[in-house]
Motif scaffolding. Sequence first.
Motif, PDB file in Angstrom:
ATOM      1  N   UNK B 424      -4.997  11.318 -24.002  1.00  0.00           N
ATOM      2  CA  UNK B 424      -3.621  11.516 -23.558  1.00  0.00           C
ATOM      3  C   UNK B 424      -3.581  11.722 -22.060  1.00  0.00           C
ATOM      4  N   UNK B 425      -4.521  12.513 -21.573  1.00  0.00           N
ATOM      5  CA  UNK B 425      -4.468  12.870 -20.156  1.00  0.00           C
ATOM      6  C   UNK B 425      -4.616  11.660 -19.265  1.00  0.00           C
ATOM      7  N   UNK B 426      -5.358  10.644 -19.740  1.00  0.00           N
ATOM      8  CA  UNK B 426      -5.535   9.476 -18.884  1.00  0.00           C
ATOM      9  C   UNK B 426      -4.467   8.424 -19.165  1.00  0.00           C
ATOM     10  N   UNK B 427      -3.332   8.848 -19.667  1.00  0.00           N
ATOM     11  CA  UNK B 427      -2.241   7.915 -19.939  1.00  0.00           C
ATOM     12  C   UNK B 427      -1.753   7.316 -18.629  1.00  0.00           C
ATOM     13  N   UNK B 428      -1.169   6.151 -18.694  1.00  0.00           N
ATOM     14  CA  UNK B 428      -0.700   5.520 -17.470  1.00  0.00           C
ATOM     15  C   UNK B 428       0.375   6.353 -16.796  1.00  0.00           C
ATOM     16  N   UNK B 429       0.541   6.119 -15.528  1.00  0.00           N
ATOM     17  CA  UNK B 429       1.520   6.898 -14.773  1.00  0.00           C
ATOM     18  C   UNK B 429       2.938   6.486 -15.161  1.00  0.00           C
ATOM     19  N   UNK B 430       3.860   7.336 -14.842  1.00  0.00           N
ATOM     20  CA  UNK B 430       5.255   7.031 -15.142  1.00  0.00           C
ATOM     21  C   UNK B 430       5.694   5.802 -14.350  1.00  0.00           C
ATOM     22  N   UNK B 431       6.572   5.023 -14.905  1.00  0.00           N
ATOM     23  CA  UNK B 431       7.039   3.821 -14.209  1.00  0.00           C
ATOM     24  C   UNK B 431       7.598   4.131 -12.828  1.00  0.00           C
ATOM     25  N   UNK B 432       8.303   5.230 -12.721  1.00  0.00           N
ATOM     26  CA  UNK B 432       8.868   5.581 -11.424  1.00  0.00           C
ATOM     27  C   UNK B 432       7.764   5.771 -10.397  1.00  0.00           C
ATOM     28  N   UNK B 433       6.683   6.400 -10.816  1.00  0.00           N
ATOM     29  CA  UNK B 433       5.593   6.665  -9.872  1.00  0.00           C
ATOM     30  C   UNK B 433       4.938   5.367  -9.438  1.00  0.00           C
ATOM     31  N   UNK B 434       4.688   4.484 -10.388  1.00  0.00           N
ATOM     32  CA  UNK B 434       4.070   3.203 -10.024  1.00  0.00           C
ATOM     33  C   UNK B 434       4.978   2.421  -9.089  1.00  0.00           C
ATOM     34  N   UNK B 435       6.281   2.447  -9.397  1.00  0.00           N
ATOM     35  CA  UNK B 435       7.219   1.710  -8.556  1.00  0.00           C
ATOM     36  C   UNK B 435       7.241   2.279  -7.146  1.00  0.00           C
ATOM     37  N   UNK B 436       7.250   3.610  -7.024  1.00  0.00           N
ATOM     38  CA  UNK B 436       7.309   4.158  -5.668  1.00  0.00           C
ATOM     39  C   UNK B 436       6.022   3.916  -4.914  1.00  0.00           C
ATOM     40  N   UNK B 437       4.904   3.888  -5.631  1.00  0.00           N
ATOM     41  CA  UNK B 437       3.636   3.554  -4.976  1.00  0.00           C
ATOM     42  C   UNK B 437       3.706   2.204  -4.293  1.00  0.00           C
ATOM     43  N   UNK B 438       4.155   1.192  -5.040  1.00  0.00           N
ATOM     44  CA  UNK B 438       4.240  -0.152  -4.444  1.00  0.00           C
ATOM     45  C   UNK B 438       5.294  -0.191  -3.367  1.00  0.00           C
ATOM     46  N   UNK B 439       6.417   0.475  -3.580  1.00  0.00           N
ATOM     47  CA  UNK B 439       7.464   0.482  -2.571  1.00  0.00           C
ATOM     48  C   UNK B 439       6.940   1.092  -1.277  1.00  0.00           C
ATOM     49  N   UNK B 440       6.151   2.156  -1.407  1.00  0.00           N
ATOM     50  CA  UNK B 440       5.607   2.802  -0.207  1.00  0.00           C
ATOM     51  C   UNK B 440       4.737   1.828   0.567  1.00  0.00           C
ATOM     52  N   UNK B 441       3.876   1.103  -0.166  1.00  0.00           N
ATOM     53  CA  UNK B 441       2.976   0.169   0.514  1.00  0.00           C
ATOM     54  C   UNK B 441       3.764  -0.913   1.233  1.00  0.00           C
ATOM     55  N   UNK B 442       4.790  -1.422   0.570  1.00  0.00           N
ATOM     56  CA  UNK B 442       5.601  -2.474   1.191  1.00  0.00           C
ATOM     57  C   UNK B 442       6.258  -1.933   2.459  1.00  0.00           C
ATOM     58  N   UNK B 443       6.784  -0.730   2.354  1.00  0.00           N
ATOM     59  CA  UNK B 443       7.487  -0.141   3.491  1.00  0.00           C
ATOM     60  C   UNK B 443       6.544   0.056   4.678  1.00  0.00           C
ATOM     61  N   UNK B 444       5.366   0.576   4.395  1.00  0.00           N
ATOM     62  CA  UNK B 444       4.409   0.805   5.484  1.00  0.00           C
ATOM     63  C   UNK B 444       4.068  -0.506   6.178  1.00  0.00           C
TER      64      UNK B 444
END
Lengths: 61, 828
Positions: B424-444
Motif C-alpha cells: 500500500x505504501x508504495x502506491x502511485x502518487x495522487x494524480x494531482x501530484x503527478x500533474x503538478x510535477x510535470x507542470x513544474x518542469x514545463x514551467x521551469x
Amino acid sequence: MEVIWMLLPIAILVAAGFLAAYFWAVKSGQFDDTVTPAHRILIEDEPEAPSKTNQERKDGR
Amino acid sequence: MTLDTAAPAFSVSAMSSGPGSHVWSCTHCGLPVPGRRDHEQGAGDIDFCCEGCRAVHAIITGCSLERYYAIKKDSASFAPASAASPGGARYGYLDDPTVREKYACGPGGRSMDFFIEGVHCVACLWLLERLGTLVPGVESARMDLGTRVLRVTLAANGSFAAAAEGVDRLGYKPHPVFEDRQTARLQKGEDRRDLLRIGVAAFCTMNIMILFVSIYGGAQGGTEKAFLWLSGLLYLPVAAFCAWPFYRSAWSSLRARQLHIDLPVAAAMIIGSTASYVRLFRGSDDVYFDSIASFIFLLISVRFMVRAVHHKAASRGGVGEFLIPASALAESPADGSVRAVPADRLAAGDMVRIPHGETIPVDGEVVGASGFADVHMLSGESEPVPVSDGSAVYAGTVNAGPELRVRVSVSGARTRIGRLLRGIASAPKAPVVLASDSAAKIYIGAVMAASAGLFFWGGGLGLQESFDRALAMIIIACPCALALVTPLAYRLAAAEYGSQGVLVKSPETLEKLAKAEHLFLDKTGTLTHGKFEVIEWDIVEGGLDLAEVALVLEEGSVHPAAFALRDHARSLITARCGACQPDLPQVVDRRETLGTGVSGTIGGDLYEIRSAAGPDRNEVPGPWVRTEIGIFKDLTLMVRVRLGDRLRADSASAVSRLKKQFRSVELITGDIEPSAAAAAERTGIPHYRAAMSPEAKRDLIASTPLSVIVGDGANDAAAMSKAWVSVAVQGSIEVSLQCADVYLAVPGVAPVAELTAIARRTAAAVRWALGISFFYNVVGMWLALSGKVDPLVAAVAMPVSSATVLAVCYGMIRRPGAVRGGGRARWK
C-alpha cells in the motif's frame, strides 16, 4: 568620518562573535529537539517543598 | 480485536435505562471502571480499572510524585490514555558489558536511549523526567516528545537495568534504541549543517545589507568602493558554503537530464555571482551581492522548514502501529528468561512468548503446547482456529488460547501483513501530484528559455538592462507550489489519517472522497460492536450481582450467551475487588441443556440460568436486544440479563458529524426492520433501509452517483465494487483491501468523518496553494519582464511567496494543538 574604518571591523567582529555562539549552540545539540521544551515550560514550577526523598537531587530539579 | 479486548478484563458497562448507574473513572488512567452503581464518584474516591493502574498509583504516591495527577488534569493529551501494565519482562541484559559498550552513548558511556511506549500527555513527560526519584543511580532523564525517546544518564554506580525497570514500574514500556547509530548520526549531522548554513547566510546577508543601505543612501567614491569590496568578501561564505546544496542538486539534475526546481536557483546564483565579481573588479557598482545573498538566505530557510515538515510527517506512525505490536517477549536461548524487545528486531529462529489475548508480533510456527488463534483480522474467520506444534501463525492475529511459544520465521516488514502494508505504501502518487510535477518542469523550462531569450535578444535594451531583467525573471519564478507544496500536502494528509488508524490504498481516493456526496452506512459491526454481549445486568431489588455464580455455571459452555456472560461477570468481579482471585463457589450437579440453559447447586440452593421471557416482564426491551436471560435462585428471578449487539458509544456523535459533511446519510442493513429503525433513531440517521440483500445493496449503490459505503469488507464486497469510495471497517484486512479503497484499523465510524474532513481540507489547501502561486507567478513574471522589479525585490519576493504557500498548506491540513510526535502511538 574616518572613525567608520574602526567601527566597521568592530561591528563585524561583534556579529561574528554572535555567529560563533550560534555555531556552538547548534553543535552542542541545543536545536536537535525543538518540540519538547515548548511543553516543558508549561509545567509550573513546584512550590518550595519541605523535604525531598532523594537527598542527592540537585536543587530545583 | 486487538483494540477492545487486549486490556485486562476491561469493558465499558452498558448504559442501563434505569437510574443509579454511573460510570466511574480510574484514578490513574481515567478510563471507565465498570460495574459501579449506587452513587456518583466523589472527588476523593479512589478506584482503579485494573490491577496495573492500582500498582502504578501506589508507586507514584510512594515517591511523593502525586503532582503527576494535578499536571495531568490541566494538560491536553495527544494520544489516547491506556490502562497501565507494569511488569512482564526483565531488563537484566542491559547491564551486560558488551551491550553497554555497544549501545551506551554520551560522555563516559553513561547514557542510553529508550523509546517509551505509552506516553500520552505532558504529565507523562514530567513523571519520566523524575525517574531519578524512583531509581537511585539515575542522574538525569531527558525526554524528547517528538521521537518519544528518553535519554537516561546514570550516576557512577547506576544500572541501566534498574532504570528500565523503573520506567516499567511507572506503567510505561521502555525499548532500548538499538538503531544503527551511523545513519542516525549522519542524519543529525546533516540537519545541524543546514542550521549552520542558515546562520552563516543570515550573518553575511545582514551585514551586506547594512553596507548596501549606505550605498543606496548615496555613498560615493572611496567609501562606496570600500563597502563594495567588503560585501564581496562577506559574500564568499554564502556562495561557497550556504548555496552548496543547490549546486549539488542542480548538478545531479543536469546529469539525469531532468528539470528540477533547484536549477534556476543555482543558475541565478552562479550567473549573478560571476557577473557581480566581474563588475567589482572592473570598478562598476552594479553588483548583486545583496540580492543574491538575501535570496539564498531566505530560500534555505524555507527549504529547511519544508524538510522539517516532511520529517515530522514521515516519522509519525502509520497504520502498521495499530495492527502489529511494537514489542515482543523474546526468550533467551541460554536460560529461557524473557525480555522485551522491539518486534521488528527479531530474527528468524528466535523464540517468542505470546500471552493469552495478546497480538502475535511475528510470522512463525508454534512450538510445543497447542492453543487457539483468532485470525479474524487476517482471513475473516470468526471462530478461533486451533493451532498446535508446527502450525503457522501470522503477525496481526490474536492468541485466543493459553500462552504460546512461537519460533520466528520473519518479522517486521517481511511478515504477511507487513508486506501487505508495504504494498500500500508504495502506491502511485495522487494524480494531482503527478500533474503538478510535470507542470513544474514545463514551467521551469519555459522560464529559463524565456530568460535566456530576453538576454540574448535584448530587444533594444542595453546589455545591462536586459541582464538585470533576465536575472530577475529567473529569480522571481517560483514553481514551489507545484513541485514542493502539493506533494507535501498529501504527505501531511497521509500522516494525519495514518495516525488515526486509517489505511488508504491510493491517494487518489482522497481526492474522490473530497467530492463525495452520499453516504451509506452498514449497521452490524460498523455502527454496533458486532458482537453478542451483555447490555444490561439488572439486579432485582436487594440482591447480589451473582457474578461468581454466573462465571461458575457457564464454565466450559460454548453457547454465545455463555461467552458474553463470562466476560461481563469477570469485569464485575474485577470492579469489585481488583485482580484478587475471586472466591469461586463450588458447584454440584452442574448441568447444561442445549438451547435452554444451565443449572447447578451451590451451597444448597438451586441456581439456573435460562430464558427470562415471560409474562412477568413489565417493560419492553430495546429492539436491539436479542435475548433476555435470567439468573434464578430456587426458581426466583434474581438477576435479569439482556444480551444483544450494542450500538457503539461514539456512533451517534460520528453520525452527526457525517451528516454535516455529506448531502445524504442512509443506513442500509440486512438486519430486520425494528433493529434498523432503532439504530437509525439512536444515531440520528434520517433514512434507513432494512432487510437488504447484498444484491439490493449493490443496486442501490450503483444507482447513486458519488456514493461512499462504509461496511464490512467481506459481506459488502458487491456493494463496495460499485461505490465511488468504499470503506471497510476492520475485519479481514486481506479481503477488505481487495474490495475497498479504505481500511479502518480501529473500530467505529468516527474515523470516516475524520478522513473526509482531512480529504476536504487537503483538496482546499492544494487549490489555495495553486491559486496563490499562479497569481504570484503571473504578476511576478510580468513585473520582471517589464523591468519594474529589480533583482533585490525579486530575491525577497520569491522565498516569501514560497513560505506563504507552505504556511497556507500546513495551516489548512494540520489540526491545531497537541504534539504530533514520531514513533508508535498504539491504542490499547
